[in-house]
Design a protein around this motif. Sequence first.
Motif, PDB file in Angstrom:
ATOM      1  N   GLU A  11       0.860  -1.190   0.000  1.00 55.61           N
ATOM      2  CA  GLU A  11       0.000   0.000   0.000  1.00 55.61           C
ATOM      3  C   GLU A  11       0.897   1.241   0.000  1.00 55.61           C
ATOM      4  O   GLU A  11       1.747   1.406   0.874  1.00 55.61           O
ATOM      5  CB  GLU A  11      -0.846  -0.055   1.277  1.00 55.61           C
ATOM      6  CG  GLU A  11      -1.971   0.945   1.382  1.00 55.61           C
ATOM      7  CD  GLU A  11      -3.016   0.778   0.278  1.00 55.61           C
ATOM      8  OE1 GLU A  11      -3.421   1.814  -0.268  1.00 55.61           O
ATOM      9  OE2 GLU A  11      -3.398  -0.371  -0.030  1.00 55.61           O
ATOM     10  N   PRO A  12       0.734   2.134  -0.991  1.00 54.55           N
ATOM     11  CA  PRO A  12       1.589   3.324  -1.031  1.00 54.55           C
ATOM     12  C   PRO A  12       1.264   4.315   0.090  1.00 54.55           C
ATOM     13  O   PRO A  12       0.102   4.429   0.502  1.00 54.55           O
ATOM     14  CB  PRO A  12       1.255   3.951  -2.388  1.00 54.55           C
ATOM     15  CG  PRO A  12       0.308   3.053  -3.062  1.00 54.55           C
ATOM     16  CD  PRO A  12      -0.201   2.053  -2.107  1.00 54.55           C
ATOM     17  N   ASN A  13       2.294   5.009   0.536  1.00 54.32           N
ATOM     18  CA  ASN A  13       2.127   6.062   1.536  1.00 54.32           C
ATOM     19  C   ASN A  13       2.089   7.400   0.782  1.00 54.32           C
ATOM     20  O   ASN A  13       3.121   7.964   0.418  1.00 54.32           O
ATOM     21  CB  ASN A  13       3.304   6.001   2.509  1.00 54.32           C
ATOM     22  CG  ASN A  13       3.241   7.107   3.542  1.00 54.32           C
ATOM     23  OD1 ASN A  13       2.568   8.120   3.354  1.00 54.32           O
ATOM     24  ND2 ASN A  13       3.959   6.922   4.630  1.00 54.32           N
ATOM     25  N   ILE A  14       0.866   7.891   0.567  1.00 53.75           N
ATOM     26  CA  ILE A  14       0.671   9.041  -0.327  1.00 53.75           C
ATOM     27  C   ILE A  14       1.428  10.287   0.135  1.00 53.75           C
ATOM     28  O   ILE A  14       2.046  10.993  -0.663  1.00 53.75           O
ATOM     29  CB  ILE A  14      -0.840   9.338  -0.446  1.00 53.75           C
ATOM     30  CG1 ILE A  14      -1.514   8.135  -1.111  1.00 53.75           C
ATOM     31  CG2 ILE A  14      -1.125  10.581  -1.258  1.00 53.75           C
ATOM     32  CD1 ILE A  14      -2.969   8.018  -0.766  1.00 53.75           C
ATOM     33  N   ASP A  15       1.406  10.539   1.456  1.00 54.56           N
ATOM     34  CA  ASP A  15       2.077  11.749   1.948  1.00 54.56           C
ATOM     35  C   ASP A  15       3.582  11.659   1.748  1.00 54.56           C
ATOM     36  O   ASP A  15       4.230  12.622   1.310  1.00 54.56           O
ATOM     37  CB  ASP A  15       1.776  11.964   3.441  1.00 54.56           C
ATOM     38  CG  ASP A  15       0.296  12.277   3.639  1.00 54.56           C
ATOM     39  OD1 ASP A  15      -0.315  12.794   2.687  1.00 54.56           O
ATOM     40  OD2 ASP A  15      -0.241  11.980   4.724  1.00 54.56           O
ATOM     41  N   ALA A  16       4.134  10.478   2.057  1.00 51.92           N
ATOM     42  CA  ALA A  16       5.591  10.324   1.901  1.00 51.92           C
ATOM     43  C   ALA A  16       5.979  10.453   0.425  1.00 51.92           C
ATOM     44  O   ALA A  16       7.005  11.052   0.092  1.00 51.92           O
ATOM     45  CB  ALA A  16       6.040   8.975   2.456  1.00 51.92           C
ATOM     46  N   ILE A  17       5.141   9.909  -0.460  1.00 54.38           N
ATOM     47  CA  ILE A  17       5.455   9.988  -1.899  1.00 54.38           C
ATOM     48  C   ILE A  17       5.464  11.452  -2.348  1.00 54.38           C
ATOM     49  O   ILE A  17       6.378  11.901  -3.049  1.00 54.38           O
ATOM     50  CB  ILE A  17       4.450   9.151  -2.726  1.00 54.38           C
ATOM     51  CG1 ILE A  17       4.578   7.667  -2.358  1.00 54.38           C
ATOM     52  CG2 ILE A  17       4.654   9.354  -4.232  1.00 54.38           C
ATOM     53  CD1 ILE A  17       3.429   6.796  -2.824  1.00 54.38           C
ATOM     54  N   ALA A  18       4.459  12.210  -1.900  1.00 52.91           N
ATOM     55  CA  ALA A  18       4.386  13.627  -2.289  1.00 52.91           C
ATOM     56  C   ALA A  18       5.608  14.379  -1.755  1.00 52.91           C
ATOM     57  O   ALA A  18       6.217  15.195  -2.469  1.00 52.91           O
ATOM     58  CB  ALA A  18       3.097  14.247  -1.761  1.00 52.91           C
ATOM     59  N   GLU A  19       5.954  14.101  -0.496  1.00 54.81           N
ATOM     60  CA  GLU A  19       7.095  14.785   0.112  1.00 54.81           C
ATOM     61  C   GLU A  19       8.391  14.466  -0.641  1.00 54.81           C
ATOM     62  O   GLU A  19       9.170  15.360  -0.983  1.00 54.81           O
ATOM     63  CB  GLU A  19       7.220  14.268   1.547  1.00 54.81           C
ATOM     64  CG  GLU A  19       7.588  15.327   2.546  1.00 54.81           C
ATOM     65  CD  GLU A  19       7.557  14.693   3.928  1.00 54.81           C
ATOM     66  OE1 GLU A  19       6.441  14.473   4.448  1.00 54.81           O
ATOM     67  OE2 GLU A  19       8.656  14.411   4.448  1.00 54.81           O
ATOM     68  N   ASN A  20       8.572  13.172  -0.935  1.00 54.08           N
ATOM     69  CA  ASN A  20       9.799  12.770  -1.638  1.00 54.08           C
ATOM     70  C   ASN A  20       9.831  13.296  -3.069  1.00 54.08           C
ATOM     71  O   ASN A  20      10.882  13.715  -3.559  1.00 54.08           O
ATOM     72  CB  ASN A  20       9.912  11.241  -1.683  1.00 54.08           C
ATOM     73  CG  ASN A  20      10.187  10.673  -0.312  1.00 54.08           C
ATOM     74  OD1 ASN A  20      10.811  11.324   0.505  1.00 54.08           O
ATOM     75  ND2 ASN A  20       9.720   9.464  -0.065  1.00 54.08           N
ATOM     76  N   ALA A  21       8.678  13.259  -3.743  1.00 57.26           N
ATOM     77  CA  ALA A  21       8.636  13.735  -5.126  1.00 57.26           C
ATOM     78  C   ALA A  21       8.999  15.215  -5.156  1.00 57.26           C
ATOM     79  O   ALA A  21       9.771  15.666  -6.008  1.00 57.26           O
ATOM     80  CB  ALA A  21       7.252  13.504  -5.733  1.00 57.26           C
ATOM     81  N   ALA A  22       8.459  15.977  -4.194  1.00 61.42           N
ATOM     82  CA  ALA A  22       8.729  17.422  -4.174  1.00 61.42           C
ATOM     83  C   ALA A  22      10.189  17.697  -3.837  1.00 61.42           C
ATOM     84  O   ALA A  22      10.828  18.565  -4.447  1.00 61.42           O
ATOM     85  CB  ALA A  22       7.809  18.102  -3.169  1.00 61.42           C
TER      86      ALA A  22
END
Length: 452
Positions: free
Chosen positions: A156-167
């Motif tokens: 299951e992806p961690n949406i907040d962590a993905i957004a933080e890392n992508a940014a």
Amino acid sequence: MPDLIKVAKFGGTSMANAQAMQRCANIIADDPDKKVIVVSATSGTTNLLTQICESPIDSERLEHIQEIRDKHSVICAELKNSDSLTRQISEIIDTLEEMVIGAGIMNMQMRDEVLAFGERLSSLLFTEFLKEQSPEAQWVDAREVMKTDTLHGNAEPNIDAIAENAASKWLPLIKNHRLVTQGFIGSSDNGVTTTLGRGGSDYSAALFAEGLDADVLEIWTDVTAIYTTDPRIVDDAKPITEISFDEAAELSVFGAKVLHPATLKPAIRKQVRVYVGSSIRPDQPGTWIVKETKSNPVIRAISLRRNQTLLNVHSLDMLHRFGFLARLFETLAKYKISVDLVTTSEVSVSLTLDTDIQSDGKHRLTDKVLDELREFCDVKIEKGLSLIAVVGNNLHATAGLSGPVFGALENINVRLICHGASSHNLCFLVKEEQAEDVVKILHSKFITQKNS
Ligand code: ADP
Ligand code: ASP
Ligand code: MG
């Protein structure tokens, strides 16, 4: 910052060989806004890796590894400067070999580590093909951005962590680079490799698009568009130029393989427009998936999902009692069994599970689960079924719809019908061996004839 950010995903057939990779590189080079490129493993490689995981016999594993070596070295040889990449690819495959030979039966964590080799290899190769036309191409490791939980095989992806890392990690890079990364793979908090489930590269691309606040998500595949049904089943299936998020989500959830079922969730959350097109025929019009469509036909498309298991639960205790359904669903939830369709009568409940076999080959409905259910009801299981979904608009409120649909299927034994819960679908189960005929009959009557 670039004016527009497009995330473009290329699937397995788009990565199948050097010529296919070249075609994808052309598509990207023509459009400066395609900033993040997400690729699948070369076609057939994830299947080979799965076979490596499933067979504990070393000689078989070696055969599959050889096949993977040959495939990738043939592609590599087509690059103008292939020497250092040839070495790198060969070293990576050596690591795979060391990992699996003598390893015996693998646990789910190790399987994910093995499956990840497919996307790691294809992305390295593709970066070099792209660099030949677009020198700003840069390989990046998806696992640094795609953070997930530890449910190996279906994380299951961690949406907040993905957004933080992508940014923080990718946004600064895309000013001057085009990033090439892997679909399907991620990593847990402790850095261990995970995967999102088969076909998960579409979902990866959508999650990256969400995390980067992208304008467009492009899914480049082997069909020119989303069709009115799987063109492999019905020859005269028609390409759809525009479809709503809701309809496309129903189609993908109910079996249209062209999109992984979870793909549209991130796109809907961030209102990212989605385009589906063919990397083989990029000149052909594809499908735009948008919030609101200009035309809203009652029946837009038909999908088919195979391998359905029907669980029939019967108990006289249900009659005028409360708490029965709660206990049933609590038991299923305890064993992480997710239910798709449900119908009930006074004394029985029928529900469907999307195949009883999990990604590690184990049954979901183990004796333990069945024994626990049998403490309070009789249980019967039916297999060999397929789910057909008629997808469109306002289906729940369209008078005179089910008569013609089921009338057209008068010689078919239809099991479990779900109608009315969603305005976008009418679903039912039929025997696996009749399923394709059912799709053909319905497509001919409600789509081909309507439009001719
Ligand atoms: P990729 O490797 O690019 O991810 P997939 O094989 O996963 O491609 O998905 C594309 C396939 O989806 C098509 O070849 C087609 O057979 C199948 N498919 C199923 N239903 C549909 C549909 N309604 N429209 C288009 N393709 C569909
Ligand atoms: N390579 C993975 C698979 O074959 C993921 C994908 O292609 O989307 O399932
Ligand atoms: Mg796919």
